[in-house]
Design a protein around this motif. Structure first.
Motif, PDB file in Angstrom:
ATOM      1  N   ASN A  95      -2.433  -7.285  68.312  1.00 16.27           N
ATOM      2  CA  ASN A  95      -2.535  -8.713  68.076  1.00 16.27           C
ATOM      3  C   ASN A  95      -3.750  -9.040  67.220  1.00 16.27           C
ATOM      4  OD1 ASN A  95      -1.203 -11.304  68.890  1.00 16.27           O
ATOM      5  ND2 ASN A  95      -3.283 -11.779  69.535  1.00 16.27           N
ATOM      6  N   ASN A  96      -4.875  -8.352  67.468  1.00 20.79           N
ATOM      7  CA  ASN A  96      -6.078  -8.600  66.676  1.00 20.79           C
ATOM      8  C   ASN A  96      -5.845  -8.325  65.198  1.00 20.79           C
ATOM      9  OD1 ASN A  96      -7.794  -9.533  68.625  1.00 20.79           O
ATOM     10  ND2 ASN A  96      -8.873  -7.617  68.936  1.00 20.79           N
ATOM     11  N   LEU A  97      -5.193  -7.201  64.887  1.00 21.78           N
ATOM     12  CA  LEU A  97      -4.922  -6.865  63.496  1.00 21.78           C
ATOM     13  C   LEU A  97      -3.992  -7.905  62.869  1.00 21.78           C
ATOM     14  CD1 LEU A  97      -4.541  -2.997  63.817  1.00 21.78           C
ATOM     15  CD2 LEU A  97      -6.339  -4.213  62.565  1.00 21.78           C
ATOM     16  N   GLY A  98      -3.002  -8.365  63.639  1.00 21.37           N
ATOM     17  CA  GLY A  98      -2.105  -9.394  63.139  1.00 21.37           C
ATOM     18  C   GLY A  98      -2.815 -10.707  62.880  1.00 21.37           C
ATOM     19  N   GLU A  99      -3.697 -11.101  63.798  1.00 21.87           N
ATOM     20  CA  GLU A  99      -4.466 -12.333  63.633  1.00 21.87           C
ATOM     21  C   GLU A  99      -5.349 -12.251  62.388  1.00 21.87           C
ATOM     22  OE1 GLU A  99      -4.318 -15.045  65.488  1.00 21.87           O
ATOM     23  OE2 GLU A  99      -3.866 -14.557  67.578  1.00 21.87           O
ATOM     24  N   PHE A 100      -5.950 -11.080  62.160  1.00 24.73           N
ATOM     25  CA  PHE A 100      -6.799 -10.881  60.994  1.00 24.73           C
ATOM     26  C   PHE A 100      -5.972 -10.997  59.707  1.00 24.73           C
ATOM     27  CE2 PHE A 100      -8.231  -7.734  57.801  1.00 24.73           C
ATOM     28  CZ  PHE A 100      -9.443  -8.311  57.433  1.00 24.73           C
ATOM     29  N   LEU A 101      -4.838 -10.307  59.654  1.00 28.35           N
ATOM     30  CA  LEU A 101      -3.986 -10.359  58.472  1.00 28.35           C
ATOM     31  C   LEU A 101      -3.494 -11.783  58.215  1.00 28.35           C
ATOM     32  CD1 LEU A 101      -1.867  -7.101  58.915  1.00 28.35           C
ATOM     33  CD2 LEU A 101      -3.582  -7.563  57.138  1.00 28.35           C
ATOM     34  N   ALA A 102      -3.149 -12.488  59.278  1.00 25.32           N
ATOM     35  CA  ALA A 102      -2.672 -13.862  59.137  1.00 25.32           C
ATOM     36  C   ALA A 102      -3.750 -14.755  58.541  1.00 25.32           C
ATOM     37  CB  ALA A 102      -2.216 -14.406  60.486  1.00 25.32           C
ATOM     38  N   LEU A 103      -4.979 -14.572  59.011  1.00 20.99           N
ATOM     39  CA  LEU A 103      -6.076 -15.411  58.540  1.00 20.99           C
ATOM     40  C   LEU A 103      -6.401 -15.133  57.070  1.00 20.99           C
ATOM     41  CD1 LEU A 103      -8.099 -17.559  59.157  1.00 20.99           C
ATOM     42  CD2 LEU A 103      -9.552 -15.859  60.270  1.00 20.99           C
ATOM     43  N   VAL A 104      -6.472 -13.858  56.699  1.00 22.96           N
ATOM     44  CA  VAL A 104      -6.756 -13.531  55.296  1.00 22.96           C
ATOM     45  C   VAL A 104      -5.597 -13.970  54.398  1.00 22.96           C
ATOM     46  CG1 VAL A 104      -7.289 -11.705  53.642  1.00 22.96           C
ATOM     47  CG2 VAL A 104      -8.237 -11.603  55.956  1.00 22.96           C
ATOM     48  N   HIS A 105      -4.367 -13.778  54.866  1.00 20.69           N
ATOM     49  CA  HIS A 105      -3.205 -14.239  54.108  1.00 20.69           C
ATOM     50  C   HIS A 105      -3.307 -15.745  53.871  1.00 20.69           C
ATOM     51  CE1 HIS A 105       1.345 -13.529  53.322  1.00 20.69           C
ATOM     52  NE2 HIS A 105       0.967 -14.641  52.711  1.00 20.69           N
ATOM     53  N   GLY A 106      -3.700 -16.477  54.913  1.00 20.23           N
ATOM     54  CA  GLY A 106      -3.861 -17.918  54.780  1.00 20.23           C
ATOM     55  C   GLY A 106      -4.936 -18.291  53.770  1.00 20.23           C
ATOM     56  N   LEU A 107      -6.054 -17.577  53.808  1.00 24.31           N
ATOM     57  CA  LEU A 107      -7.138 -17.841  52.865  1.00 24.31           C
ATOM     58  C   LEU A 107      -6.688 -17.585  51.428  1.00 24.31           C
ATOM     59  CD1 LEU A 107     -10.113 -16.165  54.781  1.00 24.31           C
ATOM     60  CD2 LEU A 107      -9.771 -18.624  54.411  1.00 24.31           C
ATOM     61  N   ALA A 108      -5.996 -16.464  51.222  1.00 26.38           N
ATOM     62  CA  ALA A 108      -5.518 -16.128  49.883  1.00 26.38           C
ATOM     63  C   ALA A 108      -4.473 -17.141  49.399  1.00 26.38           C
ATOM     64  CB  ALA A 108      -4.938 -14.715  49.882  1.00 26.38           C
ATOM     65  N   PHE A 109      -3.607 -17.555  50.317  1.00 32.65           N
ATOM     66  CA  PHE A 109      -2.577 -18.538  49.984  1.00 32.65           C
ATOM     67  C   PHE A 109      -3.211 -19.850  49.532  1.00 32.65           C
ATOM     68  CE2 PHE A 109      -0.160 -22.239  51.410  1.00 32.65           C
ATOM     69  CZ  PHE A 109       1.037 -22.067  50.734  1.00 32.65           C
ATOM     70  N   LEU A 110      -4.178 -20.345  50.292  1.00 27.77           N
ATOM     71  CA  LEU A 110      -4.822 -21.609  49.964  1.00 27.77           C
ATOM     72  C   LEU A 110      -5.594 -21.521  48.655  1.00 27.77           C
ATOM     73  CD1 LEU A 110      -6.063 -22.631  53.516  1.00 27.77           C
ATOM     74  CD2 LEU A 110      -4.247 -23.727  52.199  1.00 27.77           C
ATOM     75  N   LYS A 111      -6.254 -20.395  48.424  1.00 28.22           N
ATOM     76  CA  LYS A 111      -6.992 -20.247  47.172  1.00 28.22           C
ATOM     77  C   LYS A 111      -6.038 -20.235  45.986  1.00 28.22           C
ATOM     78  CE  LYS A 111     -10.496 -17.614  44.735  1.00 28.22           C
ATOM     79  NZ  LYS A 111     -11.549 -16.577  44.792  1.00 28.22           N
ATOM     80  N   LYS A 112      -4.924 -19.541  46.115  1.00 31.99           N
ATOM     81  CA  LYS A 112      -3.946 -19.481  45.036  1.00 31.99           C
ATOM     82  C   LYS A 112      -3.370 -20.859  44.734  1.00 31.99           C
ATOM     83  CE  LYS A 112       0.193 -16.959  43.557  1.00 31.99           C
ATOM     84  NZ  LYS A 112       1.192 -15.918  43.945  1.00 31.99           N
ATOM     85  N   GLN A 113      -3.203 -21.669  45.780  1.00 34.11           N
ATOM     86  CA  GLN A 113      -2.663 -23.014  45.618  1.00 34.11           C
ATOM     87  C   GLN A 113      -3.718 -24.005  45.127  1.00 34.11           C
ATOM     88  OE1 GLN A 113       0.651 -23.894  46.158  1.00 34.11           O
ATOM     89  NE2 GLN A 113       0.970 -21.696  46.377  1.00 34.11           N
TER      90      GLN A 113
END
Length: 216
Positions: free
Chosen positions: A125-143
């Motif tokens: 779960n920790n690894l998933g939470e980390f990936l989700a958070l970084v994915h979110g950061l990258a998504f927002l920056k791209k947008q």
């Protein structure tokens, strides 16, 4: 008389999961501010507790808790006003530890899904939470978006802040794809700056984060 065996659940620590010795549990909580853990008499109790919300077993001070889990839909107006609804929320789900993991991001206001990846084998779960958070950061920056992002994982937030993942999960063939994403996420953090505000979702007060998979 032999000492009875105990099982330890670590909800927040260097790594999370169920551990069958105090020594292994200590490795997960040592040096981790705000670690959340509790011992149980049987493995069955520990497994059930691990998939429960943490607030059902301990409170902020680490004492036993018997709280009723809040419901996001039933929050009063004053409490709802504490949440920035114009934001995105991320979360992960893992069946077992390690086990099958997936993660996603949603709009906080209506829980409409923005991204979802998985399932990945032999994850946590920790690894998933980390990936989700970084994915979110990258998504927002791209947008080019200045929306804040909510996460209910202090562990993931710490890993992002430190640009480093601390996990005891070994790299095996089954989780190669997941760790490729983890490596890419760490590299992204080192190579990118961002102004996104990361906010801790207060599960004990607000209920489950909107990105929750609803499997507890």
């Amino acid at each position: 008389m032999a000492k009875k065996k105990k099982y330890y659940v670590v909800w927040e620590g260097n790594d999370t999961g169920i551990f069958d010795s105090w020594t292994d549990c200590q490795l997960q909580i040592k040096g981790y501010p705000g670690a959340r853990y509790k011992s149980f008499k049987t493995e069955a109790e520990a497994k059930a507790a691990y998939h429960d919300d943490i607030s059902e077993h301990i409170d902020y001070s680490g004492k036993s808790a018997g709280k009723v889990k809040p419901s996001l839909s039933l929050l009063d107006e004053k409490t709802r006003a504490e949440i920035n609804w114009n934001s995105i929320s991320v979360d992960a789900a893992c069946s077992g530890n390690p086990g099958v993991m997936e993660y996603r991001g949603v709009m906080t206001q209506d829980a409409s899904e923005i991204f979802r990846l998985g399932p990945f084998q032999y994850g946590t779960n920790n690894l998933g939470e980390f990936l989700a958070l970084v994915h979110g950061l990258a998504f927002l920056k791209k947008q080019g978006s200045d929306l804040p992002i909510y996460s209910d994982s202090r562990t993931a937030m710490a890993w992002v802040r430190n640009k480093k993942v601390k996990t005891t999960i070994k790299r095996v063939r089954a989780n190669t794809k997941m760790f490729e994403l983890v490596d890419r996420a760490v590299l992204w953090l080192h190579n990118n700056s961002y102004t996104t505000k990361i906010i801790k979702w207060e599960t004990e007060k607000w209920g489950e984060i909107p990105a929750d998979f609803g499997r507890k």
